[in-house]
Design a protein around this motif. Structure first.
Motif, PDB file in Angstrom:
ATOM      1  N   MET A   1       0.948  -1.275  -0.148  1.00 47.23           N
ATOM      2  CA  MET A   1       0.010  -0.209   0.114  1.00 47.23           C
ATOM      3  C   MET A   1       0.821   1.196   0.084  1.00 47.23           C
ATOM      4  SD  MET A   1      -3.027   0.772  -0.349  1.00 47.23           S
ATOM      5  CE  MET A   1      -3.502  -0.893  -0.304  1.00 47.23           C
ATOM      6  N   SER A   2       0.563   2.163  -1.007  1.00 48.49           N
ATOM      7  CA  SER A   2       1.495   3.564  -1.108  1.00 48.49           C
ATOM      8  C   SER A   2       0.935   3.957   0.125  1.00 48.49           C
ATOM      9  CB  SER A   2       1.270   3.953  -2.319  1.00 48.49           C
ATOM     10  OG  SER A   2      -0.131   4.348  -2.267  1.00 48.49           O
ATOM     11  N   THR A   3       2.058   4.968   0.588  1.00 49.03           N
ATOM     12  CA  THR A   3       1.710   5.800   1.824  1.00 49.03           C
ATOM     13  C   THR A   3       2.800   7.062   1.758  1.00 49.03           C
ATOM     14  OG1 THR A   3       1.574   6.071   4.221  1.00 49.03           O
ATOM     15  CG2 THR A   3       2.931   4.499   3.305  1.00 49.03           C
ATOM     16  N   ASP A   4       2.274   8.164   2.150  1.00 48.53           N
ATOM     17  CA  ASP A   4       3.144   9.380   1.979  1.00 48.53           C
ATOM     18  C   ASP A   4       3.903   9.360   3.670  1.00 48.53           C
ATOM     19  OD1 ASP A   4       1.073  10.354   3.183  1.00 48.53           O
ATOM     20  OD2 ASP A   4       0.725  11.681   1.315  1.00 48.53           O
ATOM     21  N   TYR A   5       3.516   8.620   4.375  1.00 51.64           N
ATOM     22  CA  TYR A   5       4.176   8.336   5.673  1.00 51.64           C
ATOM     23  C   TYR A   5       5.424   8.627   5.957  1.00 51.64           C
ATOM     24  CZ  TYR A   5       4.990   7.215  10.646  1.00 51.64           C
ATOM     25  OH  TYR A   5       5.529   7.154  11.793  1.00 51.64           O
ATOM     26  N   LYS A   6       6.004   9.658   6.906  1.00 53.12           N
ATOM     27  CA  LYS A   6       7.505   9.821   7.124  1.00 53.12           C
ATOM     28  C   LYS A   6       7.449   9.775   8.543  1.00 53.12           C
ATOM     29  CE  LYS A   6       9.392  10.477   2.957  1.00 53.12           C
ATOM     30  NZ  LYS A   6       8.374   9.544   2.337  1.00 53.12           N
ATOM     31  N   PRO A   7       7.940   8.897   9.197  1.00 52.44           N
ATOM     32  CA  PRO A   7       8.257   9.063  10.465  1.00 52.44           C
ATOM     33  C   PRO A   7       8.813  10.123  11.073  1.00 52.44           C
ATOM     34  CG  PRO A   7       9.581   7.178   9.499  1.00 52.44           C
ATOM     35  CD  PRO A   7       8.765   7.826   8.526  1.00 52.44           C
ATOM     36  N   GLN A   8       8.292  10.678  12.274  1.00 49.53           N
ATOM     37  CA  GLN A   8       8.800  12.024  12.572  1.00 49.53           C
ATOM     38  C   GLN A   8       9.533  11.973  13.887  1.00 49.53           C
ATOM     39  OE1 GLN A   8       8.052  14.919  11.028  1.00 49.53           O
ATOM     40  NE2 GLN A   8       7.226  13.779   9.523  1.00 49.53           N
ATOM     41  N   SER A   9       9.352  11.195  14.999  1.00 51.17           N
ATOM     42  CA  SER A   9       9.959  11.144  16.059  1.00 51.17           C
ATOM     43  C   SER A   9      11.118  10.121  15.998  1.00 51.17           C
ATOM     44  CB  SER A   9       9.325  10.494  17.310  1.00 51.17           C
ATOM     45  OG  SER A   9       9.024   8.959  17.130  1.00 51.17           O
ATOM     46  N   ALA A  10      12.222  10.347  16.752  1.00 51.38           N
ATOM     47  CA  ALA A  10      13.474   9.493  16.719  1.00 51.38           C
ATOM     48  C   ALA A  10      13.191   7.989  16.815  1.00 51.38           C
ATOM     49  CB  ALA A  10      14.579  10.139  17.605  1.00 51.38           C
ATOM     50  N   VAL A  11      12.351   7.747  17.828  1.00 51.47           N
ATOM     51  CA  VAL A  11      11.990   6.339  17.957  1.00 51.47           C
ATOM     52  C   VAL A  11      11.002   5.759  16.817  1.00 51.47           C
ATOM     53  CG1 VAL A  11      10.541   4.557  19.609  1.00 51.47           C
ATOM     54  CG2 VAL A  11      11.651   6.646  20.502  1.00 51.47           C
ATOM     55  N   ALA A  12      10.371   6.458  15.996  1.00 54.34           N
ATOM     56  CA  ALA A  12       9.461   5.892  15.256  1.00 54.34           C
ATOM     57  C   ALA A  12      10.449   5.899  13.945  1.00 54.34           C
ATOM     58  CB  ALA A  12       8.442   6.934  14.496  1.00 54.34           C
ATOM     59  N   LYS A  13      11.365   6.785  13.733  1.00 56.53           N
ATOM     60  CA  LYS A  13      12.466   6.644  12.678  1.00 56.53           C
ATOM     61  C   LYS A  13      13.282   5.188  13.029  1.00 56.53           C
ATOM     62  CE  LYS A  13      13.070  11.303  11.139  1.00 56.53           C
ATOM     63  NZ  LYS A  13      13.739  12.373  11.778  1.00 56.53           N
ATOM     64  N   TRP A  14      13.578   4.947  14.187  1.00 57.86           N
ATOM     65  CA  TRP A  14      14.501   4.120  14.336  1.00 57.86           C
ATOM     66  C   TRP A  14      13.540   2.559  14.318  1.00 57.86           C
ATOM     67  CZ3 TRP A  14      14.558  -0.327  17.379  1.00 57.86           C
ATOM     68  CH2 TRP A  14      16.067  -1.049  17.751  1.00 57.86           C
ATOM     69  N   ILE A  15      12.335   2.557  14.595  1.00 60.03           N
ATOM     70  CA  ILE A  15      11.670   1.237  14.571  1.00 60.03           C
ATOM     71  C   ILE A  15      11.426   1.112  12.923  1.00 60.03           C
ATOM     72  CG2 ILE A  15       9.511   0.118  14.884  1.00 60.03           C
ATOM     73  CD1 ILE A  15       9.511   1.536  17.532  1.00 60.03           C
ATOM     74  N   ASP A  16      10.896   2.088  12.387  1.00 63.80           N
ATOM     75  CA  ASP A  16      10.340   1.952  10.891  1.00 63.80           C
ATOM     76  C   ASP A  16      11.589   1.621  10.048  1.00 63.80           C
ATOM     77  OD1 ASP A  16       7.704   2.411   9.977  1.00 63.80           O
ATOM     78  OD2 ASP A  16       8.372   3.598   8.613  1.00 63.80           O
ATOM     79  N   LYS A  17      12.743   2.034  10.212  1.00 60.09           N
ATOM     80  CA  LYS A  17      13.916   1.630   9.517  1.00 60.09           C
ATOM     81  C   LYS A  17      14.328   0.202   9.341  1.00 60.09           C
ATOM     82  CE  LYS A  17      18.623   3.465   8.159  1.00 60.09           C
ATOM     83  NZ  LYS A  17      19.556   3.895   8.935  1.00 60.09           N
ATOM     84  N   ARG A  18      13.987  -0.216  10.781  1.00 59.58           N
ATOM     85  CA  ARG A  18      14.300  -1.759  10.790  1.00 59.58           C
ATOM     86  C   ARG A  18      13.008  -2.737  10.566  1.00 59.58           C
ATOM     87  NH1 ARG A  18      17.083   1.590  13.514  1.00 59.58           N
ATOM     88  NH2 ARG A  18      19.373   1.192  13.993  1.00 59.58           N
ATOM     89  N   LEU A  19      11.990  -2.248  10.718  1.00 61.93           N
ATOM     90  CA  LEU A  19      10.915  -2.829  10.492  1.00 61.93           C
ATOM     91  C   LEU A  19       9.648  -2.033  10.266  1.00 61.93           C
ATOM     92  CD1 LEU A  19       9.291  -5.786  10.448  1.00 61.93           C
ATOM     93  CD2 LEU A  19       8.620  -5.423  12.991  1.00 61.93           C
ATOM     94  N   PRO A  20       9.389  -1.912   9.174  1.00 59.77           N
ATOM     95  CA  PRO A  20       8.229  -0.706   8.701  1.00 59.77           C
ATOM     96  C   PRO A  20       6.995  -0.973   9.230  1.00 59.77           C
ATOM     97  CG  PRO A  20       8.762  -1.762   6.659  1.00 59.77           C
ATOM     98  CD  PRO A  20       9.625  -2.559   7.864  1.00 59.77           C
ATOM     99  N   LEU A  21       6.897  -1.171  10.192  1.00 63.05           N
ATOM    100  CA  LEU A  21       5.224  -1.354  10.758  1.00 63.05           C
ATOM    101  C   LEU A  21       4.371  -0.370  10.762  1.00 63.05           C
ATOM    102  CD1 LEU A  21       5.375  -3.680  14.042  1.00 63.05           C
ATOM    103  CD2 LEU A  21       4.208  -4.137  12.045  1.00 63.05           C
ATOM    104  N   ILE A  22       4.963   0.861  11.081  1.00 63.72           N
ATOM    105  CA  ILE A  22       3.990   1.945  11.418  1.00 63.72           C
ATOM    106  C   ILE A  22       3.611   2.470   9.933  1.00 63.72           C
ATOM    107  CG2 ILE A  22       3.944   4.327  12.414  1.00 63.72           C
ATOM    108  CD1 ILE A  22       6.537   3.708  13.992  1.00 63.72           C
TER     109      ILE A  22
END
Lengths: 417, 272
Positions: A1-22
């Motif tokens: 699913m396409s999304t233009d979501y960009k993680p904002q917080s440091a925690v979200a970035k850290w998680i999303d880079k390793r497992l793009p759950l968010i």
């Protein structure tokens, strides 16, 4: 699913880079483009998810107190009702939850039949759904056995005995299922185990069901494809999240009505009598949601034939995408199909009524006619309709009929009285 | 301004109507399928007033206490109540005897317990944590004493019979002289509300059969009413808690649904 979501917080970035759950959830539960014209019949997907999760959570706690043993099961359920904190609450939710689950799934399926949601390119969504339905039937049946009341015991006896209809190996298979020569503790224990397992398999299939749905996207009441990049869709959140929650709340009010004010209405009084292998109840009836299929089983004079027909009645659903030869999805644009749809639904309800009647006299004859009609609908009517029916012209886009309605309303308003 | 208000009202009515249709469908299909399930062969029972019926129903405390007295003095000679403990008699929502009263009631019964230090079983007076003492050692003994019939356990009897409390009440009062020409076997009695009008239980309630401690006049109807109330509680001891909680839950859900309805409407306002 396409999304233009960009993680904002440091925690979200850290998680999303390793497992793009968010990102995954954002794409599927928030930005997911949904046709804007879905009506309230489309809210039952969310309602069914709620039902499944509710059954799993309440069931988990019930399993902590339940004892799967022929001598202790009945009193362990009463122990839950009397001594466990809010045990009555959990059990009544779980027992009525099964009924609510089936009400919702039947509506969900009926909606799919009406709007042709099973047609190309959504065949797999539908077929996975048929498997979910099958697992639901197995789970609910085994769950009803667990309290070990009279209907539990005799229902289990009738249904497991069906396996003895299998030629040559029937008896061996039945004894293997029972873990002995009659329905008793071994069967109860394995039913408990399977009743605990199957909901998680259903959960897995639900994920596949939604995944398959999110590839082509939702069907809609017009039954036409959405025009990409047009005004035809709205993001799932908040439009459908809020709408689904509202529908769910109304559903929960009805659910709560059963749980709190008439918790035993949908059950059978005989199930408050402990199982007694020496005393057969006058009428052995399954839970209400199995009645149409039970009627089909009993309509056939031959045991093996009855079993085959009952299984076929569900299995045939899986072939529906190819049995329905019409390219037009929505019954809105299929004047003939629409008539047959309501006849089919009435016939299904009639089968349900017949399933609750004793298998004798006129009931047997009507059951046979209704059974034949059930299959005729799928094998003859649906394939033929695709060739002979003159369908109404389809709108060009979802936005078009909406606008047309508005124009018509505007005209009506200005027209002289 | 008036026109705007009117338009606002029209939109929801449309979807509300759809919902009403859908609810009606549910309400029609569910109870009819159920009423079919209930066996139709039983004589339609009497429908007395029960305080525990209705969405806010409660048990009448005094009736529960009298009902316990009828059970102990009349029913318990033949019928067990295996699922109840004496401690249940003091719990909220039940007869709510005082702890002292319940202890005294339990102490009227003897239970076998043990083994003691010498490995012997011994008898002692029942205490609050004991289950109701059964009149029988086992089913065989019960059958032998009752001409082959087995008096069923009464703990959940009200939930185990169609028409529950109404049926039990009617059955207790349904003994009549058999119409002429009716053949009755030994140990079988004529009762209008029993299946096939025959029952192995004799009439047990006679006027003043019990001397109520609260000096209520013990008519047959009074005793039947009290003991049925007691049996309804024993089948559904959390009935009062359930209805109380249900009332709150539904009000909560209604308010929330109301809020979501308008939230939903405002979200969709600009989508055409």
């Amino acid at each position: 699913m396409s999304t233009d979501y960009k993680p904002q917080s440091a925690v979200a970035k850290w998680i999303d880079k390793r497992l793009p759950l968010i990102t995954l959830f954002n794409g599927h539960l928030m930005q997911y483009p949904t046709p804007k014209n879905l009506n309230y019949w489309w809210t039952f997907g969310g309602i069914l998810t709620f039902c499944l999760v509710t059954q799993i959570i309440t069931g988990l706690v019930l399993a902590m107190h339940y004892i799967a043993d022929a001598d202790l099961a009945f009193s362990s359920v009463e122990h839950i009702m009397r001594d466990v904190n809010y045990g009555w609450f959990l059990r009544y939710i779980h027992a009525n939850g099964a009924s609510m689950f089936f009400i919702a799934v039947y509506i969900h399926m009926a909606r799919s039949l009406f709007y042709g949601s099973y047609k190309e390119p959504r065949e797999l969504i539908w077929i996975i759904g048929v498997f979910i339905f099958l697992l639901m039937i197995a789970t609910a049946f085994m769950g009803y056995v667990l309290p070990w009341g009279q209907m539990s015991f005799w229902g289990a006896t009738v249904i497991t005995n069906l396996f003895s209809a299998i030629p040559v190996f029937g008896e061996s298979i039945t004894n293997w299922l029972w873990g002995g020569y009659s329905v008793g503790s071994p069967l109860l224990t394995r039913f408990f185990t399977l009743h605990y397992l199957l909901p998680f398999l259903i959960f897995g299939l639900v994920i596949l069901h939604v995944w398959a749905l999110h590839v082509p996207g939702n069907n809609n009441p017009e039954g036409i494809d959405v025009v990409q990049g047009s005004q035809d869709t709205v993001p799932f959140h908040p439009h459908y999240v809020v709408k689904d929650v509202f529908a769910l709340l109304v559903f929960m009010i009805i659910f709560a009505g059963f749980v709190f004010f008439t918790p035993n209405l949908l059950g059978h009084t005989d199930n408050y009598i402990q199982a007694n292998p020496l005393q057969t109840p006058e009428h052995i009836v399954p839970e209400w949601y199995f009645l149409p299929f039970y009627a089909i089983l009993r309509a056939i004079p031959d045991k093996l034939g009855g079993v085959i027909m009952m299984v076929s009645a569900i299995a045939i659903l899986a072939f529906l995408p190819w049995l329905d030869t019409s390219k037009v999805r929505s019954a809105k644009y299929r004047p003939l199909f629409r008539q047959f749809y309501w006849i089919f639904l009435a016939n299904f309800l009639l089968l349900g009524y017949l399933g609750a009647q004793p298998a004798e006299g006129i009931y047997v004859i009507i059951s046979r006619i209704a059974t034949i009609y059930y299959f005729v609908h799928f094998i003859i009517i649906l394939p033929v309709l695709g060739f002979v029916e003159k369908t109404k012209p389809l709108p060009k886009s979802i936005s078009e009929p909406v606008l047309n309605d508005k124009e018509r309303a505007a005209k009506a308003a200005t027209a002289p009285a | 301004m008036i026109r705007r208000g009117r338009r606002k009202l029209l939109l929801p009515q449309h979807s509300v109507l759809k919902f009403i249709k859908f609810l009606a469908l549910l309400i029609i299909t569910v109870p009819t399928s159920q009423s079919i399930l209930i066996a139709a062969e039983i004589h339609e029972p009497m429908r007395p007033y029960w305080s525990f019926e209705g969405p806010l129903g409660k048990f009448e405390r005094a009736s529960l206490q009298r009902g316990y007295q009828v059970y102990t003095e009349v029913c318990s000679g033949c019928h067990s109540m295996d699922l109840l403990s004496y401690r249940n008699l003091i719990q909220p929502g039940g007869p709510e005897f005082s702890e002292k009263q319940a202890k005294a009631m339990a102490a009227m019964f003897e239970v076998e317990t043990g083994p003691d230090q010498d490995g012997e079983m011994f008898m002692r007076s029942a205490i609050l944590s004991d289950k109701f003492v059964s009149p029988w050692e086992n089913e065989q003994q019960a059958r032998a004493a009752n001409g082959g019939a087995y008096p069923p356990d009464l703990s959940v009897i009200v939930k185990a019979r169609p028409n529950g409390a109404d049926y039990i009440y009617s059955l207790l009062l349904g003994y009549k002289d058999a119409p002429e020409g009716t053949e009755l076997d030994d140990g079988v009695y004529y009762n209008e509300y029993a299946k096939g009008m025959r029952i192995a239980m004799p009439q047990v309630l006679y006027e003043d059969g019990v001397e109520y401690t609260d000096s209520t006049a013990a008519s047959e109807e009074q005793m039947a009413h009290d003991v049925t109330t007691f049996l309804t509680w024993s089948a559904e001891p959390k009935l009062e808690e359930r209805k109380r909680m249900g009332f709150k839950v539904i009000i909560y859900l209604l308010i929330l649904a109301f809020l979501f309805y308008f939230t939903n409407k405002s979200i969709w306002r600009d989508t055409h």
